[in-house]
Design a protein around this motif. Structure first.
Motif, short mmCIF file in Angstrom:
data_model
loop_
_atom_site.label_atom_id
_atom_site.label_comp_id
_atom_site.label_asym_id
_atom_site.label_seq_id
_atom_site.Cartn_x
_atom_site.Cartn_y
_atom_site.Cartn_z
N PRO A 169 25.13 18.72 98.83
CA PRO A 169 24.37 19.96 99.07
C PRO A 169 22.86 19.75 98.90
O PRO A 169 22.41 18.96 98.06
N GLU A 170 22.10 20.47 99.70
CA GLU A 170 20.65 20.33 99.68
C GLU A 170 20.08 20.66 98.30
O GLU A 170 19.16 19.99 97.82
N GLY A 171 20.63 21.68 97.64
CA GLY A 171 20.14 22.04 96.32
C GLY A 171 20.27 20.89 95.33
O GLY A 171 19.38 20.66 94.51
N ARG A 172 21.37 20.16 95.41
CA ARG A 172 21.57 19.00 94.53
C ARG A 172 20.57 17.90 94.86
O ARG A 172 20.00 17.27 93.98
N ARG A 173 20.35 17.66 96.13
CA ARG A 173 19.39 16.62 96.54
C ARG A 173 17.98 16.95 96.10
O ARG A 173 17.21 16.06 95.74
N LEU A 174 17.63 18.23 96.12
CA LEU A 174 16.29 18.64 95.69
C LEU A 174 16.15 18.62 94.17
O LEU A 174 15.09 18.32 93.64
N ALA A 175 17.23 18.95 93.48
CA ALA A 175 17.18 19.03 92.01
C ALA A 175 17.18 17.66 91.36
O ALA A 175 16.56 17.47 90.31
#
Length: 88
Positions: A47-53
């Motif tokens: 997920p994009e949120g995981r990649r950004l976090a």
């Protein structure tokens, strides 16, 4: 007060060294670089949120949880405080 041939503070020095080793090991596992869009183990999308976090993430949440579970169950460090635990 240390006993026998050990110098005063030897036990604390050993504790400090164990903590320093654990911190160094944890820091070495921190991912770096660009995050992957797909898990390198199961090829599921990350997920994009995981990649950004998390910078440099390489595993999906499910695979990361499995890896974390394996690492905590196979820890070679004696965390018990009693001397009896060192004799087992």
């Amino acid at each position: 007060m240390a006993g026998g041939w050990a110098k005063d503070g030897a036990v604390q020095d050993q504790i400090d060294a164990s903590i320093d080793d654990a911190v160094q090991q944890a820091r070495s596992r921190i991912p770096a670089g660009e995050s992957l869009t797909r898990c390198e183990e199961c090829d599921a999308p990350i997920p994009e949120g995981r990649r950004l976090a998390i910078r440099g993430v390489r595993l999906c949440i499910k695979c990361q949880e499995e890896r974390d579970k394996e690492e905590t169950t196979h820890s070679p460090i004696n965390r018990r405080g009693s001397k009896d635990s060192q004799l087992r």
